[in-house]
Design an enzyme around this catalytic site. Structure first.
Site, PDB file in Angstrom:
ATOM      1  N   GLU A  62      17.204   4.270   9.790  1.00  0.00           N
ATOM      2  CA  GLU A  62      15.962   3.405  10.174  1.00  0.00           C
ATOM      3  C   GLU A  62      16.540   2.673  11.557  1.00  0.00           C
ATOM      4  O   GLU A  62      17.730   2.298  11.568  1.00  0.00           O
ATOM      5  CB  GLU A  62      15.726   2.298   9.183  1.00  0.00           C
ATOM      6  CG  GLU A  62      14.831   1.346   9.416  1.00  0.00           C
ATOM      7  CD  GLU A  62      13.368   1.611   9.857  1.00  0.00           C
ATOM      8  OE1 GLU A  62      12.790   2.428   9.467  1.00  0.00           O
ATOM      9  OE2 GLU A  62      12.989   1.125  11.151  1.00  0.00           O
ATOM     10  N   GLU A  89      -5.665   0.131  -1.317  1.00  0.00           N
ATOM     11  CA  GLU A  89      -4.381  -0.032  -2.066  1.00  0.00           C
ATOM     12  C   GLU A  89      -4.929  -1.250  -2.821  1.00  0.00           C
ATOM     13  O   GLU A  89      -4.551  -2.365  -2.495  1.00  0.00           O
ATOM     14  CB  GLU A  89      -3.141  -0.091  -1.504  1.00  0.00           C
ATOM     15  CG  GLU A  89      -2.856   1.120  -0.793  1.00  0.00           C
ATOM     16  CD  GLU A  89      -1.721   0.988   0.063  1.00  0.00           C
ATOM     17  OE1 GLU A  89      -0.859  -0.216   0.221  1.00  0.00           O
ATOM     18  OE2 GLU A  89      -1.197   1.815   1.063  1.00  0.00           O
ATOM     19  N   HIS A 109      -3.407   0.772  11.393  1.00  0.00           N
ATOM     20  CA  HIS A 109      -4.176   1.666  12.431  1.00  0.00           C
ATOM     21  C   HIS A 109      -5.602   1.295  12.619  1.00  0.00           C
ATOM     22  O   HIS A 109      -6.127   1.084  13.802  1.00  0.00           O
ATOM     23  CB  HIS A 109      -4.107   2.995  12.089  1.00  0.00           C
ATOM     24  CG  HIS A 109      -2.657   3.575  12.042  1.00  0.00           C
ATOM     25  ND1 HIS A 109      -1.662   3.077  13.019  1.00  0.00           N
ATOM     26  CD2 HIS A 109      -1.771   4.567  11.300  1.00  0.00           C
ATOM     27  CE1 HIS A 109      -0.534   3.554  12.582  1.00  0.00           C
ATOM     28  NE2 HIS A 109      -0.621   4.557  11.738  1.00  0.00           N
ATOM     29  N   ILE A 139       7.102   2.815   2.483  1.00  0.00           N
ATOM     30  CA  ILE A 139       7.040   3.824   1.608  1.00  0.00           C
ATOM     31  C   ILE A 139       8.359   4.421   1.690  1.00  0.00           C
ATOM     32  O   ILE A 139       8.990   4.904   0.541  1.00  0.00           O
ATOM     33  CB  ILE A 139       5.841   4.883   2.014  1.00  0.00           C
ATOM     34  CG1 ILE A 139       4.539   4.160   2.188  1.00  0.00           C
ATOM     35  CG2 ILE A 139       6.070   6.038   1.044  1.00  0.00           C
ATOM     36  CD1 ILE A 139       3.202   5.353   2.405  1.00  0.00           C
ATOM     37  N   CYS A 162     -13.839  22.871  -4.919  1.00  0.00           N
ATOM     38  CA  CYS A 162     -13.060  23.855  -3.965  1.00  0.00           C
ATOM     39  C   CYS A 162     -12.164  24.479  -4.484  1.00  0.00           C
ATOM     40  O   CYS A 162     -11.383  24.104  -5.729  1.00  0.00           O
ATOM     41  CB  CYS A 162     -12.670  23.179  -2.747  1.00  0.00           C
ATOM     42  SG  CYS A 162     -11.139  21.861  -2.867  1.00  0.00           S
ATOM     43  N   CYS A 215      -9.089  22.179  -5.785  1.00  0.00           N
ATOM     44  CA  CYS A 215      -9.359  21.310  -6.686  1.00  0.00           C
ATOM     45  C   CYS A 215      -9.378  22.490  -8.071  1.00  0.00           C
ATOM     46  O   CYS A 215      -8.716  21.951  -9.109  1.00  0.00           O
ATOM     47  CB  CYS A 215     -10.643  20.610  -6.564  1.00  0.00           C
ATOM     48  SG  CYS A 215     -10.875  19.598  -5.427  1.00  0.00           S
ATOM     49  N   THR A 248      -2.149   2.837   7.449  1.00  0.00           N
ATOM     50  CA  THR A 248      -3.392   3.402   8.007  1.00  0.00           C
ATOM     51  C   THR A 248      -4.342   2.035   7.953  1.00  0.00           C
ATOM     52  O   THR A 248      -5.145   2.114   9.205  1.00  0.00           O
ATOM     53  CB  THR A 248      -4.374   3.971   6.811  1.00  0.00           C
ATOM     54  OG1 THR A 248      -3.321   5.397   6.325  1.00  0.00           O
ATOM     55  CG2 THR A 248      -5.548   4.549   6.997  1.00  0.00           C
TER      56      THR A 248
END
Ligand SMILES: [Zn+2]
Ligand SMILES: [Zn+2]
Length: 369
Positions: free
Chosen positions: A220, A89, A68, A200, A121, A124, A65
């Site tokens: 991969e 992180e 990006h 990951i 919500c 949750c 992320t």
């Protein structure tokens, strides 16, 4: 007298400068709608809400992320409100707590669940906060941890063991993604495929081995990452650029296919192949995000095969974290091999370039250096 005044003024100025040193911090912000990030100084967050804590960041790792955000792709253009401090992180030490905080104490070594959830919500309330409909993400929607200090809600702190390896602690959030993805279906004694061996996915290989999978097959296209997968225990590695993936997986599984697949690649072709080599009754956990439509033969590859598909968002709060803690505290993974680079935060551009090349595992940054 005049001299005295000048002297006092001088002292005052010195104190102001010292104050400034104590109140400013290095950080990495996204402030321009273009490729790149800016290294700058910002005030250390001073005012805490009653439910917030201030953390001195020890180590922070770079997520896909963040890349990006750096490259400013279409997702970033649509999602981000500039400027903000990037990064989510990390591990660090709690140095200040808000008045109502009881969950964590000053001196605790913590990492963060990066989803700030509403707690109110439907999702949750039924214990599925990882799909909260009001989720905000640290370092995307709020100021993040590519900084010497970060301010987050106390609810988002996960308290670490004080003697755990600090480098390992900083990658627990993505490790949580891998654990959530891989352990949704039972792994023990099973034939497992991990699709996509970015950081990951590599963790996914490691997790499958730790949970006693019989055979782990890693897929991969990047040989650097494929070699890493092999090093951390993949029993079979397949490069789809050189081999017929479906044929090879079937060969490796006595013609029956994989019991469990962890999908980390988000690749259209890879996902379509996975539906062909999954075993009847098998489980497919999907974390990778495809940017194109995927063609699936629903009748033959889902219904008649009786497979189960699980979409993975974030981590279960906090049951996934407890699994992560057990793996990290007992040193059950090869995180030293998965973390391939450690840079001072001032070298973030270099770090992003390496990340973009694909020739890395996890990259960790050290703020204040
Ligand atoms: Zn992340
Ligand atoms: Zn919610």
């Amino acid at each position: 007298m005049l001299e005295m005044k000048a002297f006092v003024k001088c002292i005052k100025k010195e104190n102001e400068m010292k104050d400034n040193l104590d109140t400013m911090m290095d950080c990495v912000i996204k402030d321009k709608p273009e490729v790149g990030l800016t290294i700058t100084k910002k005030p250390i967050p001073k005012d805490l809400k009653d439910d917030e804590v201030l953390i001195k960041v020890h180590h922070t790792s770079i997520c896909g992320t963040d890349y990006h955000i750096y490259e400013y792709n279409d997702w970033a253009k649509n999602r981000l409100k500039l400027p903000f401090t990037a990064g989510h992180e990390f591990s660090g030490e709690v140095i200040k707590i808000g008045e109502a905080v009881t969950r964590v104490a000053i001196g605790d070594i913590v990492s963060a669940e990066t989803h700030i959830i509403c707690g109110e919500c439907e999702f949750c309330l039924r214990g599925e906060g990882h799909i909260c409909e009001n989720t905000q993400i640290i370092g995307v929607d709020t100021d993040g941890c590519f900084a010497e200090y970060v301010r987050i809600p106390a609810m988002n702190c996960f308290i670490n063991s004080k003697d755990a390896n600090p480098l390992h602690l900083s990658v627990q959030e993505p490790l949580g993604n891998a654990v959530h993805t891989m352990t949704h279906f039972d792994l023990e004694g099973k034939d497992i495929v991990v699709v996509g061996c970015g950081p990951i996915g590599l963790m996914g290989v490691n997790v499958a081995k730790a949970y006693k999978a019989k055979k782990v097959i890693a897929i991969e296209v990047n040989d650097y990452r494929l070699n890493l997968a092999k090093e951390i225990g993949a029993d079979v590695v397949i490069n789809p650029l050189r081999e017929d993936v479906i044929k090879r997986v079937l060969e490796e599984t006595n013609g029956r296919g994989a019991d469990v697949i962890g999908e980390f690649s988000g690749s259209k072709v890879a996902i379509e192949s996975a539906f062909k080599y999954i075993k009847k009754g098998g489980g497919l956990s999907m974390l990778g995000i495809p940017s194109r439509d995927v063609d699936i033969d629903v009748a033959n590859d889902i219904v008649f095969k009786g497979i189960r598909i699980y979409g993975v968002t974030g981590r279960r709060i906090y049951s996934t974290w407890e699994q992560v803690k057990e793996l990290v505290d007992n040193n059950m993974l090869d995180l030293d091999k998965i973390i391939t680079h450690v840079f001072p935060m001032s070298k973030i551009h270099e770090a992003m370039e390496i990340m973009g090349s694909g020739n890395s595992g996890k990259i960790v940054l050290v703020p204040g250096e």
